[in-house]
Design a protein around this motif. Structure first.
Motif, mmCIF file in Angstrom:
data_model
loop_
_atom_site.group_PDB
_atom_site.id
_atom_site.type_symbol
_atom_site.label_atom_id
_atom_site.label_comp_id
_atom_site.label_asym_id
_atom_site.label_seq_id
_atom_site.Cartn_x
_atom_site.Cartn_y
_atom_site.Cartn_z
ATOM 1 N N PHE A 24 7.555 2.130 5.735
ATOM 2 C CA PHE A 24 8.697 2.997 5.410
ATOM 3 C C PHE A 24 8.220 4.417 5.178
ATOM 4 N N VAL A 25 9.008 5.373 5.656
ATOM 5 C CA VAL A 25 8.794 6.779 5.296
ATOM 6 C C VAL A 25 9.927 7.169 4.346
ATOM 7 N N LEU A 26 9.558 7.560 3.141
ATOM 8 C CA LEU A 26 10.527 8.055 2.163
ATOM 9 C C LEU A 26 10.192 9.527 1.940
ATOM 10 N N ALA A 27 11.024 10.405 2.477
ATOM 11 C CA ALA A 27 10.732 11.836 2.465
ATOM 12 C C ALA A 27 11.603 12.554 1.444
ATOM 13 N N THR A 28 11.086 13.662 0.893
ATOM 14 C CA THR A 28 11.888 14.477 -0.030
ATOM 15 C C THR A 28 12.040 15.880 0.552
ATOM 16 N N GLN A 29 13.118 16.533 0.124
ATOM 17 C CA GLN A 29 13.422 17.872 0.637
ATOM 18 C C GLN A 29 14.172 18.639 -0.438
ATOM 19 N N ASN A 30 13.843 19.920 -0.580
ATOM 20 C CA ASN A 30 14.497 20.786 -1.554
ATOM 21 C C ASN A 30 15.533 21.636 -0.817
ATOM 22 N N PRO A 31 16.833 21.528 -1.144
ATOM 23 C CA PRO A 31 17.861 22.192 -0.340
ATOM 24 C C PRO A 31 18.073 23.675 -0.651
ATOM 25 N N PHE A 65 -1.454 5.338 7.518
ATOM 26 C CA PHE A 65 -1.735 3.899 7.590
ATOM 27 C C PHE A 65 -1.574 3.265 6.206
ATOM 28 N N ALA A 66 -0.322 3.113 5.802
ATOM 29 C CA ALA A 66 0.037 2.446 4.543
ATOM 30 C C ALA A 66 1.419 1.847 4.746
ATOM 31 N N ASN A 67 1.895 1.071 3.773
ATOM 32 C CA ASN A 67 3.224 0.462 3.902
ATOM 33 C C ASN A 67 4.337 1.430 3.525
ATOM 34 N N ILE A 68 4.111 2.184 2.452
ATOM 35 C CA ILE A 68 5.109 3.168 2.016
ATOM 36 C C ILE A 68 4.469 4.547 2.038
ATOM 37 N N ILE A 69 5.098 5.456 2.762
ATOM 38 C CA ILE A 69 4.620 6.842 2.839
ATOM 39 C C ILE A 69 5.612 7.737 2.110
ATOM 40 N N LEU A 70 5.143 8.448 1.113
ATOM 41 C CA LEU A 70 5.962 9.481 0.476
ATOM 42 C C LEU A 70 5.639 10.794 1.171
ATOM 43 N N ALA A 71 6.573 11.287 1.976
ATOM 44 C CA ALA A 71 6.418 12.572 2.663
ATOM 45 C C ALA A 71 7.056 13.635 1.770
ATOM 46 N N ASP A 99 0.853 -1.193 0.000
ATOM 47 C CA ASP A 99 0.000 0.000 0.000
ATOM 48 C C ASP A 99 0.882 1.235 0.000
ATOM 49 N N PHE A 100 0.504 2.226 -0.800
ATOM 50 C CA PHE A 100 1.319 3.440 -0.954
ATOM 51 C C PHE A 100 0.439 4.665 -0.785
ATOM 52 N N ASN A 101 0.900 5.622 0.023
ATOM 53 C CA ASN A 101 0.202 6.903 0.153
ATOM 54 C C ASN A 101 1.196 8.043 0.029
ATOM 55 N N ARG A 102 0.768 9.087 -0.644
ATOM 56 C CA ARG A 102 1.606 10.287 -0.752
ATOM 57 C C ARG A 102 0.984 11.392 0.098
ATOM 58 N N ILE A 103 1.820 12.034 0.922
ATOM 59 C CA ILE A 103 1.366 13.173 1.725
ATOM 60 C C ILE A 103 2.153 14.395 1.257
#
Length: 320
Positions: free
Chosen positions: A150-157, A107-113, A72-76
């Motif tokens: 898993f939380v896989l987060a992105t960030q703009n530097p 509440f998912a397996n992979i969270i794209l933060a 399960d995948f959710n994007r926040i």
């Protein structure tokens, strides 16, 4: 476990990795090292922070990896007005005037933060319990999250206006900080060809949640010699200023060093790196291979390092 031995499972994780990499390669051009690190974190039950300028396909990369895993995948999408309840969920009154918990996207397996540094600390901290304890607490009740998680987060530097830097306690929860660079000239030519045509590749599911859980247990069972563990711990100790193992670069350029989580992450990542390279036990080269993404967000430069333009990666390179 469906494998008859750990050796068979070690062969299977390498085959699965190659299949996933091939699937991702049909959508994402280049970025092989980034893909390897992301999958290493997933097989080690860790979280990842991807840092890169806009347009480097950070979001697409995570979505593509999620598509290749039967999870399960959710994007926040993190924004300044996002509230903790928008992530975790909240208690609401049902038609019988009883409180009912409505689950949030966590509440998912992979969270794209996505763009995790765009939201205030109050909302950033909503991820802390989920990342560390694999549960969330709402109105005094604890709700367990599904595994794997898993939380896989992105960030703009480069954009600092309207952003809130992640606190060190939260950064430490990420196993890796992965930096994405611009593609090479030839890679960019291929990217433009692929993305400006009318052809869309459908990513196939490669492995299931059960297989990922098996591989996570396998990674922890990989044997490690004492001298490799001692090397990893010594490397982390070298990052701590004014300690017995601190070197000149540490005392000159660092304000704070890495904590014990860094030592744990180095060994776990080295184990997985060995498996993905076809080895059954990690050596010092495997520790060195994962040192940059493990350490770069866990050490803090002092003013002298910033004034002289010495980056965190430069300092880690000298320690290695």
């Amino acid at each position: 476990m469906k494998y008859s031995s750990d050796v068979e499972a070690a062969e299977a994780i390498k085959v699965a990795y190659e299949k996933i990499r091939k699937e991702i390669g049909n959508v994402i051009i280049g970025q092989d090292e980034v893909v390897k690190r992301l999958l290493t974190a997933i097989f080690c039950q860790g979280h990842c922070l991807l840092v890169g300028v806009p347009g480097l396909a950070k979001t697409l990369l995570i979505q593509t990896i999620a598509s290749s895993l039967d999870l399960d995948f959710n994007r926040i999408q993190f924004t300044p007005d996002l509230m903790p309840s928008d992530i975790l969920g909240s208690e609401t009154l049902d038609q019988n005037r009883n409180f009912k918990f409505i689950k949030g996207p966590i509440f998912a397996n992979i969270i794209l933060a996505d763009e995790v540094n765009r939201t205030p600390p109050k909302t950033q901290s909503a991820l802390l319990e989920a990342m560390q304890e694999y549960s969330v607490t709402i109105a005094g009740a604890k709700h367990s999250l599904g595994r794997p998680f898993f939380v896989l987060a992105t960030q703009n530097p480069i954009e600092q206006e309207g952003t809130y830097p992640l606190p060190e306690a939260q950064l430490d929860r990420f196993m890796f900080m992965i930096q994405l660079d611009y593609p090479s000239y030839n890679e960019e030519v291929s990217i433009v060809k692929n993305t400006t045509s009318d052809v869309r590749y459908e990513v196939q599911k490669v492995i299931t949640a059960e297989e990922i859980t098996d591989f996570q247990h396998l990674v922890r069972r990989v044997p490690v010699t004492d001298h490799v563990i001692e090397y990893a711990v010594k490397l982390v100790h070298k990052t701590r200023p004014s300690t017995s193992l601190a070197v000149k670069e540490t005392n000159d350029y660092l304000e704070w060093g890495a904590g014990p989580r860094a030592s744990q992450a180095l060994i776990l990542a080295a184990k997985c790196n060995a498996l993905l390279s076809g080895k059954y036990s990690p050596d010092i080269e495997d520790v060195k291979a994962v040192a940059l993404p493990v350490l770069r967000h866990r050490i803090i430069r002092n003013f002298k390092a910033e004034a002289e333009g010495i980056s965190v990666d430069d300092i880690i390179g000298r320690l290695l």
